[in-house]
Design a protein around this motif. Structure first.
Motif, PDB file in Angstrom:
ATOM      1  N   TYR A 143      43.666  43.179  39.065  1.00 30.37           N
ATOM      2  CA  TYR A 143      44.202  42.401  40.193  1.00 30.37           C
ATOM      3  C   TYR A 143      45.468  41.615  39.824  1.00 30.37           C
ATOM      4  O   TYR A 143      45.528  40.400  39.961  1.00 30.37           O
ATOM      5  CB  TYR A 143      43.141  41.438  40.745  1.00 30.37           C
ATOM      6  N   ASN A 157      43.457  38.605  38.322  1.00 34.75           N
ATOM      7  CA  ASN A 157      43.755  37.881  39.564  1.00 34.75           C
ATOM      8  C   ASN A 157      44.864  36.843  39.393  1.00 34.75           C
ATOM      9  O   ASN A 157      44.698  35.673  39.711  1.00 34.75           O
ATOM     10  CB  ASN A 157      42.483  37.225  40.106  1.00 34.75           C
ATOM     11  N   HIS A 174      43.226  47.839  40.108  1.00 31.13           N
ATOM     12  CA  HIS A 174      43.889  47.085  41.180  1.00 31.13           C
ATOM     13  C   HIS A 174      45.251  46.535  40.741  1.00 31.13           C
ATOM     14  O   HIS A 174      45.559  45.366  40.917  1.00 31.13           O
ATOM     15  CB  HIS A 174      42.985  45.958  41.690  1.00 31.13           C
TER      16      HIS A 174
END
Length: 298
Positions: A237, A214, A269
């Protein structure tokens, strides 16, 4: 009747005019008439004191008169400040300040020369005092869920540090001082604003778990592939399109992992360029063989 009624009314007025009982100080509320030392618990390893979830907005004064405390838990209160008196507790080995409203840590924290574990996560910290680097025995440090964007260069002195959690902060790049922490085996920098990983990451020769999920990372450095101790690499991410050809050198990664707690390579992702998405679906062995062959043909 009328006279009696007026008397009762007068008494009622007196009740409302009287001041209510004064709220007890934290010391009285926590101690309930006992001696401060009665709150201490003497275990096999530590003399500990837990004041977790007491609704405290300030620390009780009696606390600083308990120098024998080795393990102190002040987590999940509403503390806004920790006073300089913290330095008096120089036998502390474990200190938990997590889940409060702290905007800073006192510089006197550097006096805690026996400190091995510090949790200051889930606060409002914007910086960390350089004096913390005087705690040379520190092994575990969690500063996650704050507003920190940089660390003091003096952190290079924390040579015993093994586990460092800086997730959910405001780092745009990995602080240079971290690359000097050769004892690190766990480093969590997830949910920051990182755009890259410096080649210097290769100096973390004992790193086993590296989490940078992330963020805004576009590429992984080739030097990352030389940290052959890695057992968990989480880059979920991000904005990664390609993978370094030498990634197959990370032989301790057991699998392509999907569960956050599993060891292995976490690569979900990301906008991987073809044919990587299909190759990744085949598992880690297929991915490593693909990268190895690709390198041999280049």
């Amino acid at each position: 009747m009328g006279t009696e009624h007026s008397k009762n009314e007068g008494r009622s007025s007196m009740v409302f005019l009287r001041k209510g009982p004064k709220l007890p100080a934290w010391e009285d509320a926590l101690l309930s008439g006992k001696e401060p030392k009665s709150l201490l618990k003497r275990g096999l390893r530590y003399v500990s004191l837990s004041l977790i979830m007491k609704g405290m907005t300030s620390t009780p004064d009696f606390l600083w008169g308990l120098p024998e405390v080795q393990k102190l838990n002040l987590s999940r209160n509403q503390l806004v400040v920790i006073p300089p008196s913290l330095g008096k507790l120089d036998r502390l080995v474990v200190l938990n300040l997590g889940g409060n409203c702290l905007k800073c840590l006192p510089k006197e924290i550097g006096l805690l020369r026996n400190l091995k574990v510090l949790f200051a996560n889930m606060n409002c910290l914007k910086e960390v005092p350089s004096e913390l680097s005087l705690c040379r025995k520190l092994e575990v440090l969690s500063l996650s869920h704050n507003c920190i964007s940089q660390l003091p260069l003096s952190f290079t002195d924390l040579t015993s540090l093994r586990k460092l959690n800086l997730s959910n902060n405001c780092f745009v790049q990995i602080p240079l001082c971290i690359f000097a922490l050769r004892s690190l085996d766990f480093l969590h920098l997830g949910s920051n604003r990182l755009e890259n990983i410096a080649e210097s990451v290769q100096y973390l020769v004992n790193l086993q778990i590296f989490i940078v999920e992330n963020n805004n990372i576009r590429t992984l450095p080739r030097s990352l592939c030389f940290i052959t101790t890695l057992e968990l690499l989480n880059v979920d991410y991000n904005a990664i399109q390609t993978l370094p050809d030498d990634l197959y050198l990370l032989r301790r990664l057991p699998r392509i992992a999907w569960n956050p707690m599993d060891k292995g390579l976490h690569i979900a992702h990301n906008p991987l360029s073809r044919p990587l998405p299909e190759v990744v679906e085949g598992g880690l062995d297929v991915l490593f063989n693909y990268l190895r062959e690709k390198k041999e043909h280049n």
